[in-house]
Write a protein that holds these residues in place. Sequence first.
Motif, PDB file in Angstrom:
ATOM      1  N   GLY A 156       0.802  -1.215   0.000  1.00 22.28           N
ATOM      2  CA  GLY A 156       0.000   0.000   0.000  1.00 22.28           C
ATOM      3  C   GLY A 156       0.835   1.265   0.000  1.00 22.28           C
ATOM      4  N   GLY A 157       2.071   1.163   0.491  1.00 23.33           N
ATOM      5  CA  GLY A 157       2.898   2.358   0.564  1.00 23.33           C
ATOM      6  C   GLY A 157       4.350   2.010   0.797  1.00 23.33           C
ATOM      7  N   ALA A 158       5.209   2.995   0.550  1.00 24.78           N
ATOM      8  CA  ALA A 158       6.653   2.787   0.714  1.00 24.78           C
ATOM      9  C   ALA A 158       7.296   4.056   1.252  1.00 24.78           C
ATOM     10  CB  ALA A 158       7.282   2.408  -0.630  1.00 24.78           C
ATOM     11  N   GLY A 159       8.426   3.879   1.914  1.00 28.69           N
ATOM     12  CA  GLY A 159       9.175   5.040   2.405  1.00 28.69           C
ATOM     13  C   GLY A 159      10.646   4.713   2.457  1.00 28.69           C
ATOM     14  N   VAL A 160      11.464   5.735   2.322  1.00 29.37           N
ATOM     15  CA  VAL A 160      12.908   5.558   2.449  1.00 29.37           C
ATOM     16  C   VAL A 160      13.407   6.488   3.541  1.00 29.37           C
ATOM     17  CG1 VAL A 160      15.143   5.947   1.329  1.00 29.37           C
ATOM     18  CG2 VAL A 160      13.296   4.853   0.067  1.00 29.37           C
ATOM     19  N   SER A 161      14.261   5.976   4.405  1.00 30.67           N
ATOM     20  CA  SER A 161      14.913   6.800   5.420  1.00 30.67           C
ATOM     21  C   SER A 161      16.408   6.663   5.288  1.00 30.67           C
ATOM     22  CB  SER A 161      14.536   6.340   6.823  1.00 30.67           C
ATOM     23  OG  SER A 161      13.156   6.293   6.979  1.00 30.67           O
ATOM     24  N   ALA A 162      17.101   7.758   5.480  1.00 28.90           N
ATOM     25  CA  ALA A 162      18.551   7.685   5.590  1.00 28.90           C
ATOM     26  C   ALA A 162      18.859   7.336   7.037  1.00 28.90           C
ATOM     27  CB  ALA A 162      19.178   9.026   5.211  1.00 28.90           C
ATOM     28  N   MET A 163      19.804   6.466   7.230  1.00 29.64           N
ATOM     29  CA  MET A 163      20.105   6.030   8.598  1.00 29.64           C
ATOM     30  C   MET A 163      21.580   6.203   8.884  1.00 29.64           C
ATOM     31  SD  MET A 163      17.092   4.431   9.451  1.00 29.64           S
ATOM     32  CE  MET A 163      17.496   3.291  10.754  1.00 29.64           C
ATOM     33  N   SER A 164      21.866   6.492  10.137  1.00 34.37           N
ATOM     34  CA  SER A 164      23.267   6.472  10.547  1.00 34.37           C
ATOM     35  C   SER A 164      23.349   5.885  11.941  1.00 34.37           C
ATOM     36  CB  SER A 164      23.854   7.881  10.515  1.00 34.37           C
ATOM     37  OG  SER A 164      23.689   8.525  11.748  1.00 34.37           O
ATOM     38  N   ALA A 188      -2.487   2.251  12.849  1.00 31.85           N
ATOM     39  CA  ALA A 188      -2.252   3.232  11.788  1.00 31.85           C
ATOM     40  C   ALA A 188      -2.720   2.717  10.436  1.00 31.85           C
ATOM     41  CB  ALA A 188      -0.767   3.588  11.726  1.00 31.85           C
ATOM     42  N   GLY A 189      -2.982   1.397  10.335  1.00 31.65           N
ATOM     43  CA  GLY A 189      -3.516   0.878   9.083  1.00 31.65           C
ATOM     44  C   GLY A 189      -2.648  -0.143   8.383  1.00 31.65           C
ATOM     45  N   ALA A 190      -1.570  -0.586   9.040  1.00 28.61           N
ATOM     46  CA  ALA A 190      -0.691  -1.570   8.408  1.00 28.61           C
ATOM     47  C   ALA A 190      -0.928  -2.944   9.022  1.00 28.61           C
ATOM     48  CB  ALA A 190       0.766  -1.165   8.593  1.00 28.61           C
ATOM     49  N   ASP A 200      11.229   0.917   3.331  1.00 30.07           N
ATOM     50  CA  ASP A 200      10.135   0.298   4.082  1.00 30.07           C
ATOM     51  C   ASP A 200       8.918   0.125   3.209  1.00 30.07           C
ATOM     52  OD1 ASP A 200      10.967   2.203   6.853  1.00 30.07           O
ATOM     53  OD2 ASP A 200      10.606   0.050   6.925  1.00 30.07           O
ATOM     54  N   LEU A 201       8.295  -1.027   3.279  1.00 24.78           N
ATOM     55  CA  LEU A 201       7.041  -1.243   2.548  1.00 24.78           C
ATOM     56  C   LEU A 201       5.991  -1.718   3.545  1.00 24.78           C
ATOM     57  CD1 LEU A 201       8.596  -3.406  -0.311  1.00 24.78           C
ATOM     58  CD2 LEU A 201       8.164  -0.957  -0.406  1.00 24.78           C
ATOM     59  N   TYR A 202       4.744  -1.356   3.338  1.00 28.39           N
ATOM     60  CA  TYR A 202       3.690  -1.909   4.189  1.00 28.39           C
ATOM     61  C   TYR A 202       2.512  -2.333   3.321  1.00 28.39           C
ATOM     62  CZ  TYR A 202       0.205   1.735   3.696  1.00 28.39           C
ATOM     63  OH  TYR A 202      -0.748   2.576   3.181  1.00 28.39           O
ATOM     64  N   ALA A 203       1.715  -3.287   3.846  1.00 28.90           N
ATOM     65  CA  ALA A 203       0.470  -3.670   3.179  1.00 28.90           C
ATOM     66  C   ALA A 203      -0.650  -3.572   4.204  1.00 28.90           C
ATOM     67  CB  ALA A 203       0.568  -5.090   2.632  1.00 28.90           C
TER      68      ALA A 203
END
Lengths: 205, 241
Positions: free
Chosen positions: B30-38, B102-104, B123-126
């Motif tokens: 349903g959606g995707a997100g990218v985060s930079a991580m350190s 939240a809907g995931a 990150d992906l969620y359904a």
Amino acid sequence: MLDVSAAGVLLANRDGELRVMAASDERVRLLELFQLQNDEGPCLQCFHHGTAVAVPDLSTVAHRWPRFVAEARRSGFEAVQALPMRLRDEVVGALNLFRARPGPFDPVGTPVAQALADVATISLLQQRSTVRSSVLNEQLQTALNSRVLIEQAKGKLAERHDIDMEQAFTALRGYARSHNRRLSDLARAFIDGTEPLTDLVFRTH
Amino acid sequence: MLVAEQAARRGARVSVVDVCVAAVTALPVGGAGVSAMSRSTASHPLCSTDDVSAQLEELQLTLGEGPRVDAFALGVAVLTPDLLSDEVLDRWPVFAPAATEAGAQAVFAFPLQIGAISPGVLDLYADVADELDAEDLADAMAFADTATLILLDTAIDEPDGHVRDLGGYRAEIDQATGILTEQLGVGIEEAFVRLRAHAYAHGRRLAEVAADVVARRLRFAPDTTPDTTPDTARDEADDDA
């Protein structure tokens, strides 16, 4: 998708000369080589200027690139598009798209082709060394962290002196410049309490 | 190709946003997100395709637990086809129920990696409990690879070191943290913990709490619960002792 008969990818070597990296068939390869040798053609123009070059009908530009046009049409191509391959702000090569029939290029297709060229550039340069990737990652981390520090410093300064974020940023930047310091270093020092920011100037707007 | 189409549609340089949108198109998510991580600091959200993704991102930032956190720490893909299963509730006792609220129902996190270098996570969620089959997994990894390269290729302007195309970065969270150092008289680390704790305790989104702090609708005072000014729209009446 994209209306293309053949494609070729050229990248510049260290001396700035274009070399064929990939081609969809041998005919195109010959053409690319041809272009280089004669120093003429839309691909070279694209590379030198860093802008896309579209030739919807090769017969109309025979006077400009006589040998290229002759050879291209002999190979069965009537239209050509050259798109710059860019890495950040540098033009590193060109993507050449050939079509068998003349006619205008689909306005929707061109941005897609350019984006493809951009993705192709990044993918091709996957060959880069681990050291370079590591350096790039360091730069990215530093840049992201700098942004965080600057925003945190703005908040702290804004609260301390009862000013808004914009005034806080202007004051910080002015202080950094007049004391010849990197903004992010100043921000970090202010946040951890080692920089008192004496003589800080605020402007009301 | 899908990624290129997305970039063309936006009329801009290809960026992680395009990878996310393309991933949602190609995969049963349903959606995707990218985060930079350190390793040293909190994550930097770079983009989310929808509000649920943004919330999942924020929850993990607030709580410090979740698939993205684990994927980055362990360097492996973390696949959770069912957030309501017992093992998952054991693993993320706070995140899992909050995420389903939240809907995931399913979440999948893929670390972005080149060798030992890991600049971030995809990150992906359904919204239904579902597995990714082998083909989907392969596609997801390809998207992660593309995102890795694009992320490392991010243009950085000198001399300020400003990062272009930061997308989902929200300055208010960091500004609010800075404000709290003054209001609470504490260091930056503790200020961030207090901000997150308030969001968690009141069941509010971190970004919203931060916005209230920056707008001076919400003030923190040392050793007391935060006060709100009388004209705030949201009611902070439930003071916890």
